[in-house]
Structure formats: C-alpha cells, structure tokens
Scaffold this active site. Structure first.
Site, PDB file in Angstrom:
ATOM      1  N   ASN A   1     -14.555 -10.423  58.512  1.00 35.32           N
ATOM      2  CA  ASN A   1     -13.486  -9.774  59.250  1.00 35.32           C
ATOM      3  C   ASN A   1     -12.539  -9.156  58.105  1.00 35.32           C
ATOM      4  O   ASN A   1     -12.317  -9.686  56.907  1.00 35.32           O
ATOM      5  CB  ASN A   1     -12.494 -10.671  59.989  1.00 35.32           C
ATOM      6  CG  ASN A   1     -12.974 -10.793  61.328  1.00 35.32           C
ATOM      7  OD1 ASN A   1     -14.097 -10.382  61.750  1.00 35.32           O
ATOM      8  ND2 ASN A   1     -12.527 -11.795  61.984  1.00 35.32           N
TER       9      ASN A   1
ATOM     10  N   LYS B   1     -12.104  -2.720  65.058  1.00 35.95           N
ATOM     11  CA  LYS B   1     -12.087  -4.009  64.972  1.00 35.95           C
ATOM     12  C   LYS B   1     -10.854  -4.463  64.331  1.00 35.95           C
ATOM     13  O   LYS B   1     -10.079  -5.614  64.687  1.00 35.95           O
ATOM     14  CB  LYS B   1     -13.133  -4.834  64.428  1.00 35.95           C
ATOM     15  CG  LYS B   1     -13.248  -6.065  64.188  1.00 35.95           C
ATOM     16  CD  LYS B   1     -14.328  -6.988  64.776  1.00 35.95           C
ATOM     17  CE  LYS B   1     -14.527  -8.242  64.515  1.00 35.95           C
ATOM     18  NZ  LYS B   1     -13.868  -9.462  65.222  1.00 35.95           N
TER      19      LYS B   1
ATOM     20  N   ASN C   1      -7.982  -7.185  65.641  1.00 36.08           N
ATOM     21  CA  ASN C   1      -7.486  -8.263  64.735  1.00 36.08           C
ATOM     22  C   ASN C   1      -6.142  -8.191  64.307  1.00 36.08           C
ATOM     23  O   ASN C   1      -5.335  -9.305  64.276  1.00 36.08           O
ATOM     24  CB  ASN C   1      -8.429  -8.523  63.480  1.00 36.08           C
ATOM     25  CG  ASN C   1      -9.991  -8.897  64.227  1.00 36.08           C
ATOM     26  OD1 ASN C   1     -10.491  -8.473  63.436  1.00 36.08           O
ATOM     27  ND2 ASN C   1      -9.893  -9.907  65.171  1.00 36.08           N
TER      28      ASN C   1
ATOM     29  N   ASN D   1      -4.842 -11.585  66.303  1.00 34.66           N
ATOM     30  CA  ASN D   1      -4.781 -12.561  65.496  1.00 34.66           C
ATOM     31  C   ASN D   1      -3.386 -13.134  65.018  1.00 34.66           C
ATOM     32  O   ASN D   1      -2.986 -14.308  65.179  1.00 34.66           O
ATOM     33  CB  ASN D   1      -5.671 -12.241  64.256  1.00 34.66           C
ATOM     34  CG  ASN D   1      -7.195 -12.182  64.645  1.00 34.66           C
ATOM     35  OD1 ASN D   1      -7.493 -12.047  65.762  1.00 34.66           O
ATOM     36  ND2 ASN D   1      -7.954 -12.762  63.611  1.00 34.66           N
TER      37      ASN D   1
ATOM     38  N   ASN E   1      -6.084 -16.239  73.315  1.00 34.80           N
ATOM     39  CA  ASN E   1      -5.856 -14.690  73.249  1.00 34.80           C
ATOM     40  C   ASN E   1      -5.360 -14.122  74.596  1.00 34.80           C
ATOM     41  O   ASN E   1      -4.627 -13.202  74.507  1.00 34.80           O
ATOM     42  CB  ASN E   1      -7.351 -14.219  72.877  1.00 34.80           C
ATOM     43  CG  ASN E   1      -7.927 -14.549  71.411  1.00 34.80           C
ATOM     44  OD1 ASN E   1      -6.978 -15.316  70.714  1.00 34.80           O
ATOM     45  ND2 ASN E   1      -9.083 -14.450  71.074  1.00 34.80           N
TER      46      ASN E   1
ATOM     47  N   ASN F   1     -10.215 -17.854  73.812  1.00 32.87           N
ATOM     48  CA  ASN F   1     -10.161 -18.180  72.432  1.00 32.87           C
ATOM     49  C   ASN F   1      -9.162 -18.573  72.005  1.00 32.87           C
ATOM     50  O   ASN F   1      -8.016 -18.123  72.165  1.00 32.87           O
ATOM     51  CB  ASN F   1     -10.908 -16.961  71.972  1.00 32.87           C
ATOM     52  CG  ASN F   1     -12.225 -16.909  71.851  1.00 32.87           C
ATOM     53  OD1 ASN F   1     -13.014 -17.239  72.717  1.00 32.87           O
ATOM     54  ND2 ASN F   1     -12.822 -16.119  70.820  1.00 32.87           N
TER      55      ASN F   1
ATOM     56  N   GLU G   1      -6.637 -14.849  56.858  1.00 33.23           N
ATOM     57  CA  GLU G   1      -7.173 -13.492  56.513  1.00 33.23           C
ATOM     58  C   GLU G   1      -6.190 -12.310  56.428  1.00 33.23           C
ATOM     59  O   GLU G   1      -6.427 -11.324  56.544  1.00 33.23           O
ATOM     60  CB  GLU G   1      -8.399 -13.002  56.980  1.00 33.23           C
ATOM     61  CG  GLU G   1      -9.670 -14.256  56.638  1.00 33.23           C
ATOM     62  CD  GLU G   1     -11.035 -13.794  57.159  1.00 33.23           C
ATOM     63  OE1 GLU G   1     -11.802 -13.791  56.210  1.00 33.23           O
ATOM     64  OE2 GLU G   1     -11.188 -13.817  58.486  1.00 33.23           O
TER      65      GLU G   1
HETATM   66  N1  LIG Z   1     -17.159 -17.910  62.868  1.00 29.77           N
HETATM   67  C1  LIG Z   1     -17.343 -17.026  63.415  1.00 29.77           C
HETATM   68  O1  LIG Z   1     -17.759 -16.824  64.590  1.00 29.77           O
HETATM   69  C2  LIG Z   1     -17.068 -15.453  62.917  1.00 29.77           C
HETATM   70  C3  LIG Z   1     -16.399 -15.042  61.575  1.00 29.77           C
HETATM   71  N2  LIG Z   1     -16.476 -13.798  61.022  1.00 29.77           N
HETATM   72  C4  LIG Z   1     -15.788 -13.719  59.843  1.00 29.77           C
HETATM   73  O2  LIG Z   1     -16.770 -14.313  58.891  1.00 29.77           O
HETATM   74  C5  LIG Z   1     -16.299 -14.666  57.597  1.00 29.77           C
HETATM   75  C6  LIG Z   1     -16.654 -15.916  57.444  1.00 29.77           C
HETATM   76  O3  LIG Z   1     -16.215 -16.690  58.308  1.00 29.77           O
HETATM   77  P1  LIG Z   1     -16.600 -18.299  58.735  1.00 29.77           P
HETATM   78  O4  LIG Z   1     -18.115 -18.473  58.451  1.00 29.77           O
HETATM   79  O5  LIG Z   1     -16.065 -18.972  60.257  1.00 29.77           O
HETATM   80  O6  LIG Z   1     -15.968 -19.112  57.591  1.00 29.77           O
HETATM   81  P2  LIG Z   1     -16.033 -20.433  56.944  1.00 29.77           P
HETATM   82  O7  LIG Z   1     -14.776 -20.821  56.388  1.00 29.77           O
HETATM   83  O8  LIG Z   1     -16.799 -21.262  57.929  1.00 29.77           O
HETATM   84  O9  LIG Z   1     -17.070 -19.970  55.739  1.00 29.77           O
HETATM   85  C7  LIG Z   1     -16.646 -19.840  54.384  1.00 29.77           C
HETATM   86  C8  LIG Z   1     -17.749 -20.515  53.511  1.00 29.77           C
HETATM   87  O10 LIG Z   1     -17.540 -19.830  52.015  1.00 29.77           O
HETATM   88  C9  LIG Z   1     -17.577 -21.200  51.355  1.00 29.77           C
HETATM   89  N3  LIG Z   1     -16.823 -20.699  50.032  1.00 29.77           N
HETATM   90  C10 LIG Z   1     -15.577 -20.850  49.768  1.00 29.77           C
HETATM   91  N4  LIG Z   1     -15.455 -20.558  48.455  1.00 29.77           N
HETATM   92  C11 LIG Z   1     -16.665 -20.329  47.924  1.00 29.77           C
HETATM   93  C12 LIG Z   1     -17.068 -19.595  46.614  1.00 29.77           C
HETATM   94  N5  LIG Z   1     -16.380 -19.492  45.690  1.00 29.77           N
HETATM   95  N6  LIG Z   1     -18.450 -19.412  46.745  1.00 29.77           N
HETATM   96  C13 LIG Z   1     -19.087 -19.418  47.819  1.00 29.77           C
HETATM   97  N7  LIG Z   1     -18.790 -19.921  48.997  1.00 29.77           N
HETATM   98  C14 LIG Z   1     -17.527 -20.243  49.000  1.00 29.77           C
HETATM   99  C15 LIG Z   1     -16.651 -22.327  52.126  1.00 29.77           C
HETATM  100  O11 LIG Z   1     -16.903 -23.707  51.733  1.00 29.77           O
HETATM  101  P3  LIG Z   1     -15.889 -24.594  51.360  1.00 29.77           P
HETATM  102  O12 LIG Z   1     -16.242 -25.401  52.443  1.00 29.77           O
HETATM  103  O13 LIG Z   1     -15.975 -25.336  50.033  1.00 29.77           O
HETATM  104  O14 LIG Z   1     -14.434 -23.982  51.395  1.00 29.77           O
HETATM  105  C16 LIG Z   1     -17.182 -21.982  53.497  1.00 29.77           C
HETATM  106  O15 LIG Z   1     -18.433 -22.741  53.713  1.00 29.77           O
HETATM  107  C17 LIG Z   1     -14.782 -14.696  57.995  1.00 29.77           C
HETATM  108  O16 LIG Z   1     -14.304 -13.292  57.276  1.00 29.77           O
HETATM  109  C18 LIG Z   1     -14.463 -14.288  59.436  1.00 29.77           C
HETATM  110  O17 LIG Z   1     -13.356 -13.874  59.715  1.00 29.77           O
HETATM  111  C19 LIG Z   1     -16.613 -12.899  61.919  1.00 29.77           C
HETATM  112  C20 LIG Z   1     -17.410 -12.963  63.181  1.00 29.77           C
HETATM  113  C21 LIG Z   1     -17.286 -14.335  63.774  1.00 29.77           C
HETATM  114  C1  LIG Z   2     -11.886 -10.920  68.615  1.00 30.76           C
HETATM  115  C2  LIG Z   2     -11.150 -12.218  68.022  1.00 30.76           C
HETATM  116  C3  LIG Z   2      -9.626 -12.077  68.152  1.00 30.76           C
HETATM  117  C4  LIG Z   2     -11.645 -13.232  68.777  1.00 30.76           C
HETATM  118  O1  LIG Z   2     -10.735 -14.444  68.879  1.00 30.76           O
HETATM  119  C5  LIG Z   2     -11.519 -12.567  66.666  1.00 30.76           C
HETATM  120  O2  LIG Z   2     -12.208 -11.569  65.941  1.00 30.76           O
HETATM  121  C6  LIG Z   2     -10.855 -13.593  65.835  1.00 30.76           C
HETATM  122  O3  LIG Z   2     -10.430 -14.381  66.273  1.00 30.76           O
HETATM  123  O4  LIG Z   2     -10.819 -13.497  64.548  1.00 30.76           O
END
Ligand SMILES: NC(=O)C1=CN([C@@H]2O[C@H](COP(=O)(O)OP(=O)(O)OC[C@H]3O[C@@H](n4cnc5c(N)ncnc54)[C@H](OP(=O)(O)O)[C@@H]3O)[C@@H](O)[C@H]2O)C=CC1
Ligand SMILES: CC(C)(CO)C(=O)C(=O)O
Length: 349
Positions: A117, A214, A218, A222, A232, A286, A301
């Site tokens: 994001n 997007k 956000n 957010n 939301n 959500n 973020e």
């Molecule tokens: N979850 C969702 O449904 C969605 C998420 N997103 C976006 O995707 C991105 C990731 O989100 P999400 O997966 O939920 O986040 P998480 O916090 O679940 O995952 C991030 C991961 O990165 C790891 N990390 C931290 N520092 C490092 C490093 N130096 N090197 C490598 N890995 C590292 C963290 O590990 P540690 O546990 O050690 O901190 C953690 O496992 C965000 O930008 C989010 O906004 C977009 C759409 C949907």
């Molecule tokens: C679309 C939305 C607002 C859904 O919750 C999202 O992308 C977020 O929570 O980061």
C-alpha cells in the site's frame, strides 16, 4: 544466474500476510521454486515448528503447501546467487532496510515487484540503493485487493478475494509498445498462471492511475478510521464523519489533479467521492490496516499515504492542511471525535 525460462526461483521478501498469500498461490499453481528470505533467525525455528509448509484457510477449510526453499539473512554462503525475481511484501516503511542486505545480488537482469500500500517507496529505493541506471533492476508495481490475515507465522486466512493488478513501475520497464504489453518475463508469467491471485497485467500509465486512485481511498479511509477508532462503513453512515471525509477528499483531489492535469475526468470530485463511498461500503465491517496498526501499537504506513500527498502538495504549492493534521494525529496515535476534527479542519481550510 539461471537463464530466464528455466526454474528460476521467485524470492519473497517480507513473510507476513501478503508474502505468505503470494507464495502459497504460486506454489499451488506450479512446482517451480519459491524461496523465502528470512530476515531473522527465529523464523527458521518457526518454519520447522509449522512443518515447513504454508497453510491457507479459506471459508474454514485449510490447505497446506510445501516444497519452498528458504534463505536466512545474513547469508552464510560466501557468494550467494544473484536474484532474478523478487517480490517485496514488507510494509512500505521497511523496504529500503529490507533490500539493503540483498543489494549486491540485484542487477539489471533482476525484476522486483513491490506489492505494498502507499506510494513513494520506489523513489526511496532508487535514490538510496540504485543510483546507477545501468545496474538497476526492472521495477514493477502491484495492487492486491485480496484481504489476508495471519493466525500463525506460516498460516493465513484468505478472508476476502480480490484481483492483483500489476504493471511496469518506471519507464525503463516499459515494453516496446506500452499500449500492448507482451510481457514474457518468467515472474509475470508465473503470477498470471497462479489462478488464486487473479492477476492482470496492465501498462505503466494504467497501473499508476490505479495506484493513485487506491492511494486516495487509503488517504481518506485509513487515517479517519484510525483517528475515530471505527470500522470503514461508519465513515459513510455517520453524517459528521462523512463531512470530515469530504473535506479530506476535496483537498486530496486538488493535489491529485494538480499532479496529473491530463486526468481531470478520472480524478473528478464526483468520481473520487463515488470510489471512496463504494470502497467504504464494500468493506464496511473491515478494521482498516491503519487502525489495526494503531491498535497493535505498530508503526503505520501514513508517511507513504497522506505523507505522499503532503510531499506532492509542497512541491506543487497547493494546500495540504487536512492531510497534515491527519498525519500528525495518526503518527501520535491520537483519537478524536468527528465533531472535534470537523471543527479543527474547517478552521484550517
Ligand atoms: N494484509 C492484506 O490483506 C493486504 C496488505 N497490503 C499491503 O501489503 C504490505 C504488506 O502487508 P502485510 O503482509 O499485511 O504486512 P505484515 O506486517 O504481515 O508483513 C510484513 C512482513 O515484513 C517482515 N519484515 C520486517 N522487517 C523486515 C526486513 N528488514 N526484511 C524482510 N522482512 C521484514 C515482517 O516481519 P516481522 O514479523 O519480523 O516484523 C513481516 O513478516 C503493506 O504495504 C500492506 O498495506 C495490501 C493489500 C492487502
Ligand atoms: C481498502 C482498505 C481501506 C480496506 O480496509 C485498505 O486498503 C486498508 O485497510 O488498508
């Protein structure tokens, strides 16, 4: 480096919710290799404890996939292989630090897909790690609309289905005819084959417009859900909250149209309002990712969402007081009621 088309691994950096979802989806569609990059040793123990598999739970039923390779940083082998395909699924603010230990393994034959994001990460990565254009990987951006959360380190719930849109993130990655991308790169092919991901590949201008849309969504939903500590849907159901959302949206829309003067229709007030209302409605129950971060005491973020618009507004000399106020409140994890915030924003604008 293995030639393109052979079983070149796809490396995943950031093994959180999204990283697991992408890795699981790739493994489900093809036996080709997927390599997790562990940034801390404790992940190795957790990986073994969970049977060296990733488990996806959908509608109560679970499915596990194994056969992944793992690498733990710092790499023990003296000359680890270059990385051809990398998918980055860390939070936006972790990206530069996460990529630093891999920098020497990335070059102009590598492709990096950022699935995060917010916006502004690519510029940071280019400025701090890839100043020499000849040595720079092909950069891709993706927008994932699925909803996933974790129940264990390698177990996640696929809570909401949604497509993955990907496209070239910078001019160097543009195909010869940007209107008709014919990407043959093995990473994009494998993403296309992974049916769970519902991947579509689009040209650079399309992915950028989608990212900005997007980002507006956000930038409104957010921070306001984080400040009001609400789900939301309340933003559209509660008239005072909706009035605040409109103020924030009006300011953000002006920044956006100043950034992209050729997209006045795509970024009209009505189009953006319809979009925000539609997303808030569809995700009404959500807890936004920002409110989840605030509730868990984690960093948010915000610098890559409202912060991105603030930096653009400064560059273009247009107002940004609403975005600034939201960024201050979220950074301090302060909560405020809708009447209070409406008064503050109305006197500032
Ligand atoms: N979850 C969702 O449904 C969605 C998420 N997103 C976006 O995707 C991105 C990731 O989100 P999400 O997966 O939920 O986040 P998480 O916090 O679940 O995952 C991030 C991961 O990165 C790891 N990390 C931290 N520092 C490092 C490093 N130096 N090197 C490598 N890995 C590292 C963290 O590990 P540690 O546990 O050690 O901190 C953690 O496992 C965000 O930008 C989010 O906004 C977009 C759409 C949907
Ligand atoms: C679309 C939305 C607002 C859904 O919750 C999202 O992308 C977020 O929570 O980061």
């Amino acid at each position: 480096m293995a030639p393109a088309g052979s079983d070149t691994p796809i490396h995943i950096l950031g093994i959180g919710n999204l990283g697991k979802y992408v890795a699981y989806s790739l493994a489900k569609s093809s036996p080709k290799s997927v390599t997790f990059i562990f940034h801390r040793k404790s992940l190795e123990d957790e990986w073994r404890a969970e049977g060296e598999a990733v488990t996806c739970i959908t509608d109560g039923s679970s499915d596990s996939r194994s056969g992944f390779c793992v690498e733990t940083l710092p790499a023990e082998s003296p000359a680890p292989e270059p990385i051809r395909n990398l998918i980055v699924t860390t939070k936006a603010y972790m990206t530069v630090d996460a990529l630093k230990p891999l920098r020497h393994r990335l070059n102009s034959s590598s492709s990096i897909l950022f699935l995060q994001n917010g916006m502004g990460v690519l510029e940071e990565v280019q400025n701090s790690l890839f100043r020499n254009e000849k040595d720079t990987p092909a950069f891709w951006s993706g927008i994932c609309s699925a909803g996933v959360y974790s129940t264990k380190t390698f177990t996640f719930v696929h809570a909401g289905r949604g497509p993955l849109l990907i496209g070239p993130a910078d001019n160097r990655t543009l195909p010869a005819n940007p209107a008709q991308p014919t990407f043959t790169d093995d990473m994009t092919q494998r993403l296309l084959q992974a049916s769970t991901l519902e991947t579509t590949i689009v040209p650079a201008d399309v992915i950028r417009e989608a990212q900005l849309k997007k980002l507006v969504v956000n930038a409104v939903i957010n921070p306001l859900t984080a400040i009001f500590r609400c789900q939301n849907g309340e933003l559209v159901d509660n008239p005072t909250m909706f009035a605040v959302a409109k103020l924030v949206l009006d300011e953000t829309a002006i920044i956006l149209r100043t950034m992209m003067p050729h997209l006045q229709t795509s970024f009209s007030d009505q189009t953006l309002l319809d979009l925000v209302v539609s997303v808030a409605g569809k995700t009404r129950k959500n807890t936004s990712s920002m409110l989840q971060d605030v509730n868990a005491g984690r960093k948010t973020e915000i610098d890559y969402i409202n912060g991105y618009f603030i930096r653009e507004a400064l560059r273009l000399s247009v107002p940004y007081t609403c975005n600034q106020r939201l960024a201050e409140l979220v950074t301090r994890k302060e909560s405020l009621d809708a009447d209070g915030l409406l008064r503050q924003l109305a006197t500032q604008t």
